[in-house]
Design an enzyme around this catalytic site. Structure first.
Site, PDB file in Angstrom:
ATOM      1  N   LYS A  52       0.877  -1.173   0.000  1.00  9.57           N
ATOM      2  CA  LYS A  52       0.000   0.000   0.000  1.00  9.57           C
ATOM      3  C   LYS A  52       0.910   1.217   0.000  1.00  9.57           C
ATOM      4  O   LYS A  52       1.924   1.230   0.706  1.00  9.57           O
ATOM      5  CB  LYS A  52      -0.855   0.010   1.259  1.00  9.57           C
ATOM      6  CG  LYS A  52      -1.818   1.191   1.367  1.00  9.57           C
ATOM      7  CD  LYS A  52      -2.527   1.194   2.730  1.00  9.57           C
ATOM      8  CE  LYS A  52      -3.591   2.263   2.852  1.00  9.57           C
ATOM      9  NZ  LYS A  52      -4.012   2.467   4.253  1.00  9.57           N
ATOM     10  N   HIS A  70      -6.833   2.282  14.109  1.00  3.06           N
ATOM     11  CA  HIS A  70      -7.161   0.913  13.686  1.00  3.06           C
ATOM     12  C   HIS A  70      -6.039  -0.029  14.089  1.00  3.06           C
ATOM     13  O   HIS A  70      -4.933   0.411  14.406  1.00  3.06           O
ATOM     14  CB  HIS A  70      -7.336   0.857  12.161  1.00  3.06           C
ATOM     15  CG  HIS A  70      -6.042   1.096  11.428  1.00  3.06           C
ATOM     16  ND1 HIS A  70      -5.473   2.350  11.296  1.00  3.06           N
ATOM     17  CD2 HIS A  70      -5.171   0.249  10.833  1.00  3.06           C
ATOM     18  CE1 HIS A  70      -4.335   2.264  10.644  1.00  3.06           C
ATOM     19  NE2 HIS A  70      -4.111   0.997  10.350  1.00  3.06           N
ATOM     20  N   ASP A 104      -4.111  -3.413  12.239  1.00  2.00           N
ATOM     21  CA  ASP A 104      -4.042  -4.008  10.902  1.00  2.00           C
ATOM     22  C   ASP A 104      -4.631  -5.422  10.944  1.00  2.00           C
ATOM     23  O   ASP A 104      -4.397  -6.160  11.896  1.00  2.00           O
ATOM     24  CB  ASP A 104      -2.599  -4.041  10.401  1.00  2.00           C
ATOM     25  CG  ASP A 104      -2.048  -2.645  10.088  1.00  2.00           C
ATOM     26  OD1 ASP A 104      -2.821  -1.668  10.103  1.00  2.00           O
ATOM     27  OD2 ASP A 104      -0.836  -2.547   9.816  1.00  2.00           O
ATOM     28  N   HIS A 155      -3.120   2.035  16.064  1.00  2.00           N
ATOM     29  CA  HIS A 155      -2.321   3.144  15.541  1.00  2.00           C
ATOM     30  C   HIS A 155      -3.155   4.019  14.614  1.00  2.00           C
ATOM     31  O   HIS A 155      -4.247   3.631  14.183  1.00  2.00           O
ATOM     32  CB  HIS A 155      -1.061   2.612  14.841  1.00  2.00           C
ATOM     33  CG  HIS A 155      -1.336   1.639  13.721  1.00  2.00           C
ATOM     34  ND1 HIS A 155      -1.726   0.344  13.928  1.00  2.00           N
ATOM     35  CD2 HIS A 155      -1.286   1.780  12.381  1.00  2.00           C
ATOM     36  CE1 HIS A 155      -1.891  -0.279  12.774  1.00  2.00           C
ATOM     37  NE2 HIS A 155      -1.643   0.577  11.813  1.00  2.00           N
TER      38      HIS A 155
HETATM   39  C1  OGA Z   1      -2.019   1.832   7.359  1.00  2.00           C
HETATM   40  C2  OGA Z   1      -1.220   2.588   8.345  1.00  2.00           C
HETATM   41  C3  OGA Z   1       0.593   4.063   8.838  1.00  2.00           C
HETATM   42  C4  OGA Z   1       1.475   5.086   8.220  1.00  2.00           C
HETATM   43  O1  OGA Z   1      -2.026   2.233   6.183  1.00  2.00           O
HETATM   44  O2  OGA Z   1      -2.624   0.798   7.773  1.00  2.00           O
HETATM   45  O3  OGA Z   1      -1.395   2.345   9.506  1.00  2.00           O
HETATM   46  O4  OGA Z   1       2.509   5.379   8.817  1.00  2.00           O
HETATM   47  N1  OGA Z   1      -0.314   3.486   7.926  1.00  2.00           N
HETATM   48  O5  OGA Z   1       1.155   5.614   7.156  1.00  2.00           O
HETATM   49 NI    NI Z   2      -2.188   0.363   9.793  1.00  2.00          NI
END
Ligand code: OGA
Ligand code: NI
Length: 337
Positions: A204, A223, A225, A279
């Site tokens: 991602k 959330h 993960d 987080h």
């Molecule tokens: C996510 C996330 C954290 C970040 O995309 O699940 O927690 O540092 N990203 O971008």
């Molecule tokens: Ni995340």
């Protein structure tokens, strides 16, 4: 349906003091009110190069996974050039490729698959939105890759992502081995519980444009993960926060470190010994933040539950055993597990 990209809203609101109301979080979420200031939380930083002391590295990883559900690793063996190239091509896709071309790989509305360029992940509570656009595509194993969701531009996008994926496999295996041994299991058992070589690596890219009111907005809302483990490369702009002992703390940016999150599937398979970390991300007034998490996910049909060897009379199962796809469906639709 025309989707409003946050990148476009950000460039319109550059000279403004306000943001559209749907990006203003409720008071119990606003970062300015809910962040503990003056304290940069030191999530454990673990040096993986210390080969003289394998047992110690393993101990530190397991302790971090139990106490924090998140840690950073340095000297992890992925050359800095490989991560820099990954970052460079991702940034070029978001910033140099014309919007019409980006939309060609947009996630189709109603599509089952998460892959593609997009803005909203799930129905947001009370119509509130996160200040972030994203791109998802699988990077491993080769049999599950859909290159239609990989940017064609910049031309080196594919090579950079393939190089990173190959390097990441070793780090991931090391994490699984340590977590396995820390529960008194054989080194291969934790990865096997996640489906072994069928594990899917989902890339991602998060793109958080500058935001006129970073005190009121959030990037990704709070959330845990859903993955087994998430391994994340951030850029240099601070923004990741973790929840500990009732407060949100900033996680310090360390150049060239990888941030490892314990996800829900490891919490479940360890029967709660390891914690998946709560987080969220904040955004910045002047700078664009980006991050590249890779979610190591079980295949949809993989059954995940507490590992049988960890269950006995004193340790009854704390979680149901179910297919990963059913877990995802409940979580995305906010149904009980
Ligand atoms: C996510 C996330 C954290 C970040 O995309 O699940 O927690 O540092 N990203 O971008
Ligand atoms: Ni995340």
């Amino acid at each position: 349906m025309e989707v409003e990209r946050v990148q476009a809203i950000a460039s319109l609101s550059k000279c403004m003091e306000t943001i559209p109301s749907e990006y203003i979080r409720s008071e119990n979420e606003q970062p300015a009110i809910t962040t503990l200031h003056g304290v940069v939380l030191e999530v454990p930083v673990i040096d993986l190069s210390d080969s003289s002391d394998e047992g110690n590295i393993e101990g530190l990883i397991c302790e971090a996974a139990r106490e924090w559900g998140i840690f950073q690793v340095v000297n992890h063996g992925i050359p800095d050039e490989v991560t820099s190239k990954l970052q460079k091509v991702g940034k070029e896709f978001f910033e140099l490729v014309p919007q019409e071309e980006k939309e060609l790989i947009a996630k189709l509305p109603g599509s089952e698959s998460i892959e593609g360029y997009g803005t909203r992940l799930q129905k947001e509570v009370e119509g509130k939105k996160g200040w972030v656009d994203h791109l998802f595509h699988k990077i491993w194993p080769p049999s599950v890759i859909n290159y239609q969701f990989w940017p064609k531009n910049p031309p080196s996008y594919r090579e950079a992502n393939e190089d990173y994926a190959k390097r990441l496999l070793g780090v991931a295996d090391k994490m699984f081995e340590c977590l396995s041994k820390g529960l008194g299991l054989e080194p291969h058992e934790m990865k096997e519980a996640m489906g072994g070589e069928k594990l899917i690596y989902l890339m991602k890219i998060n793109y958080y444009p500058p935001c006129p009111r970073p005190d009121l907005a959030l990037g990704v809302v709070a959330h845990t993960d859903m993955s087994a483990i998430t391994i994340l490369v951030p850029n240099e702009v601070q923004g990741l926060q973790v929840f500990k002992d009732g407060y949100w703390y900033d996680v310090k940016y360390i150049p060239n470190a990888l941030i490892v999150h314990i996800g829900d599937q490891i919490e479940i398979s360890s029967n709660g010994k390891y914690k998946s970390v709560l987080h969220r991300t904040t955004v910045n007034k002047e700078k664009t933040r980006m991050s590249w998490p890779v979610f190591l996910e079980p295949a949809p049909e993989q059954e995940i539950g507490p590992i049988p060897k960890l269950i006995n009379e004193e340790n009854p199962p704390k979680f149901k055993t179910k297919k990963y796809k059913d877990y995802v469906n409940c979580k995305l639709n906010k149904l009980p597990q």
